[in-house]
Design an enzyme around this catalytic site. Structure first.
Site, PDB file in Angstrom:
ATOM      1  N   ARG A  71       0.873  -1.141   0.025  1.00 41.67           N
ATOM      2  CA  ARG A  71      -0.079   0.001   0.185  1.00 41.67           C
ATOM      3  C   ARG A  71       0.844   1.142   0.054  1.00 41.67           C
ATOM      4  O   ARG A  71       2.123   1.229   0.315  1.00 41.67           O
ATOM      5  CB  ARG A  71      -0.992   0.097   1.198  1.00 41.67           C
ATOM      6  CG  ARG A  71      -1.728  -1.204   1.304  1.00 41.67           C
ATOM      7  CD  ARG A  71      -2.677  -0.904   2.577  1.00 41.67           C
ATOM      8  NE  ARG A  71      -3.691  -2.087   2.841  1.00 41.67           N
ATOM      9  CZ  ARG A  71      -3.429  -3.076   3.547  1.00 41.67           C
ATOM     10  NH1 ARG A  71      -2.265  -3.363   3.975  1.00 41.67           N
ATOM     11  NH2 ARG A  71      -4.518  -4.251   3.432  1.00 41.67           N
TER      12      ARG A  71
ATOM     13  N   LYS B 175      -2.625  -2.302   7.809  1.00 42.09           N
ATOM     14  CA  LYS B 175      -3.716  -1.628   8.599  1.00 42.09           C
ATOM     15  C   LYS B 175      -3.925  -2.293   9.962  1.00 42.09           C
ATOM     16  O   LYS B 175      -3.914  -3.580  10.062  1.00 42.09           O
ATOM     17  CB  LYS B 175      -5.130  -1.986   7.880  1.00 42.09           C
ATOM     18  CG  LYS B 175      -4.933  -1.121   6.352  1.00 42.09           C
ATOM     19  CD  LYS B 175      -6.187  -1.267   5.715  1.00 42.09           C
ATOM     20  CE  LYS B 175      -6.331  -0.262   4.540  1.00 42.09           C
ATOM     21  NZ  LYS B 175      -7.655  -0.309   3.799  1.00 42.09           N
TER      22      LYS B 175
ATOM     23  N   HIS C 172      -2.314   2.510  -5.877  1.00 41.77           N
ATOM     24  CA  HIS C 172      -3.372   1.416  -5.807  1.00 41.77           C
ATOM     25  C   HIS C 172      -3.551   0.771  -6.718  1.00 41.77           C
ATOM     26  O   HIS C 172      -3.641  -0.349  -6.759  1.00 41.77           O
ATOM     27  CB  HIS C 172      -4.763   2.162  -5.264  1.00 41.77           C
ATOM     28  CG  HIS C 172      -5.603   1.371  -4.526  1.00 41.77           C
ATOM     29  ND1 HIS C 172      -5.192   0.666  -3.135  1.00 41.77           N
ATOM     30  CD2 HIS C 172      -6.821   0.856  -4.746  1.00 41.77           C
ATOM     31  CE1 HIS C 172      -6.253  -0.091  -2.909  1.00 41.77           C
ATOM     32  NE2 HIS C 172      -7.245   0.055  -3.863  1.00 41.77           N
TER      33      HIS C 172
ATOM     34  N   ARG D 185      -0.793  -1.897  -7.059  1.00 40.15           N
ATOM     35  CA  ARG D 185      -1.045  -2.801  -6.068  1.00 40.15           C
ATOM     36  C   ARG D 185      -2.107  -3.878  -6.717  1.00 40.15           C
ATOM     37  O   ARG D 185      -1.905  -5.103  -6.593  1.00 40.15           O
ATOM     38  CB  ARG D 185      -1.519  -2.055  -4.749  1.00 40.15           C
ATOM     39  CG  ARG D 185      -1.862  -3.371  -3.742  1.00 40.15           C
ATOM     40  CD  ARG D 185      -2.368  -2.541  -2.470  1.00 40.15           C
ATOM     41  NE  ARG D 185      -3.081  -3.381  -1.412  1.00 40.15           N
ATOM     42  CZ  ARG D 185      -2.769  -4.007  -0.585  1.00 40.15           C
ATOM     43  NH1 ARG D 185      -1.501  -4.416  -0.529  1.00 40.15           N
ATOM     44  NH2 ARG D 185      -3.630  -4.618   0.226  1.00 40.15           N
TER      45      ARG D 185
ATOM     46  N   HIS E  16      -4.760  -8.797   3.595  1.00 36.49           N
ATOM     47  CA  HIS E  16      -6.331  -8.614   3.720  1.00 36.49           C
ATOM     48  C   HIS E  16      -6.803  -9.374   5.007  1.00 36.49           C
ATOM     49  O   HIS E  16      -6.351 -10.591   5.056  1.00 36.49           O
ATOM     50  CB  HIS E  16      -7.049  -9.027   2.537  1.00 36.49           C
ATOM     51  CG  HIS E  16      -6.962  -8.229   1.585  1.00 36.49           C
ATOM     52  ND1 HIS E  16      -7.236  -8.537  -0.121  1.00 36.49           N
ATOM     53  CD2 HIS E  16      -6.606  -6.804   1.279  1.00 36.49           C
ATOM     54  CE1 HIS E  16      -6.890  -7.664  -0.815  1.00 36.49           C
ATOM     55  NE2 HIS E  16      -6.533  -6.425   0.075  1.00 36.49           N
TER      56      HIS E  16
ATOM     57  N   TYR F 168     -10.507  -9.920  -7.011  1.00 32.22           N
ATOM     58  CA  TYR F 168      -9.411  -9.982  -8.001  1.00 32.22           C
ATOM     59  C   TYR F 168      -9.904 -11.393  -8.713  1.00 32.22           C
ATOM     60  O   TYR F 168      -9.192 -11.545  -9.922  1.00 32.22           O
ATOM     61  CB  TYR F 168      -8.200 -10.212  -7.407  1.00 32.22           C
ATOM     62  CG  TYR F 168      -7.630  -8.809  -6.873  1.00 32.22           C
ATOM     63  CD1 TYR F 168      -7.174  -7.967  -7.363  1.00 32.22           C
ATOM     64  CD2 TYR F 168      -7.439  -8.804  -5.325  1.00 32.22           C
ATOM     65  CE1 TYR F 168      -6.668  -6.954  -7.034  1.00 32.22           C
ATOM     66  CE2 TYR F 168      -7.046  -7.771  -4.990  1.00 32.22           C
ATOM     67  CZ  TYR F 168      -6.585  -6.547  -5.693  1.00 32.22           C
ATOM     68  OH  TYR F 168      -6.204  -5.704  -4.944  1.00 32.22           O
TER      69      TYR F 168
END
Length: 297
Positions: free
Chosen positions: A148, A172, A238, A241, A264, A273
């Site tokens: 990211r 995150k 992004h 990525r 994730h 995806y």
């Protein structure tokens, strides 16, 4: 309209998110804004009934589906928290407006476009200038490791091991993961660190102290895209990525492995995806499935 003071229950809710779920500062700020915005419309959230909550549908009618979903989620979690804490006996969030939207698919960047970016960046890096070597290292880590933007610009020197092709990334919610780095990325990173100079704790420092900003990273990528003959609007951290994830899937990567690499928390986030590999999956069924073979014979 005068902005109302934050309700104590809202602050307690945000404190819970930080302590129990490890919510990042940006996430907490977004929740605070969404809850404060709702309070400006319907008054004190802790006292709101279903009729009050229903008013939000009119106030939010012009919002994009994604924004509506985010705001509704913040309120839904807040009222769930009030129930858990015994601060309410009912949950009025069922009156929240529901967005009617599918999740948007990520913007795609094809192999040819990625190749054009690298061709330009490698030419800059071959000149041996600090700016060129930095850009090549940034590009390698965005596309080669799927970082990211925030993870990349805030990458500390300590995260770069001396004896293993991995980076230790804090993503995150403060969750750490190990991200493999290709041999070419290792070289690009080493070339950049050799001219980076000493001092500072970040791999990509800012001249003003701290680390390279996300805004500056966006600017550097847009400039690179322009010089590579691409539309700058189609290139961003992004998007690179997404290209990393898409092209790995095309190469046969497992979805669970991709989930780990991308950091994730939920496999459902990674599953977005799978649409990009539909052509390969159809070909696979036609080539490998017994009925497919019979049809082709």
């Amino acid at each position: 309209m005068v902005k109302p003071a934050a309700e104590p229950e809202v602050e307690s809710f945000l404190a819970m998110l930080a302590a129990q779920r490890g919510a990042a500062a940006n996430t907490l700020s977004a929740y605070r804004r969404d809850l404060a915005g709702a309070a400006q419309i319907i008054g004190k959230l802790v006292q709101a009934g279903r009729e009050d909550i229903a008013k939000l549908a009119t106030a939010w009618v012009e919002l994009a589906p994604s924004s509506l979903a985010r705001k509704a989620s913040a309120l839904r979690q807040f009222y769930g928290f009030l129930l858990d804490e015994g601060l309410r006996e009912d949950d009025p969030s069922s009156a929240l407006p529901r967005p009617r939207a599918r999740r948007t698919l990520p913007r795609l960047l094809g192999h040819e476009a990625v190749g054009a970016l690298f061709l330009t960046a490698e030419a800059d890096g071959a000149a041996g200038t600090p700016e060129g070597l930095r850009m090549l290292a940034l590009l390698e880590l965005l596309y080669g490791s799927g970082l990211r933007a925030t993870e990349l610009v805030s990458l500390p020197i300590a995260a770069v091991p001396r004896d293993a092709p991995f980076l230790t990334i804090t993503g995150k919610g403060g969750v750490q993961r190990m991200v493999p780095v290709s041999a070419r990325s290792v070289k690009a990173l080493a070339d950049w660190l050799a001219v980076r100079g000493r001092g500072g704790r970040f791999v990509f420092p800012s001249p003003k102290g701290g680390h390279l900003s996300r805004v500056r990273l966006f600017q550097l990528l847009k400039d690179l895209a322009l010089r590579a003959g691409l539309n700058p609007e189609t290139v961003s951290p992004h998007v690179l990525r997404h290209a990393f994830a898409t092209h790995l899937l095309e190469g046969g990567a497992d979805l669970r492995v991709l989930q780990t690499l991308l950091g994730h928390a939920d496999i459902a986030t990674t599953q977005i995806y799978t649409h990009v590999d539909s052509a390969r999956l159809v070909a696979l069924v036609n080539e490998r499935h017994p009925l497919g073979k019979a049809a082709n014979s």
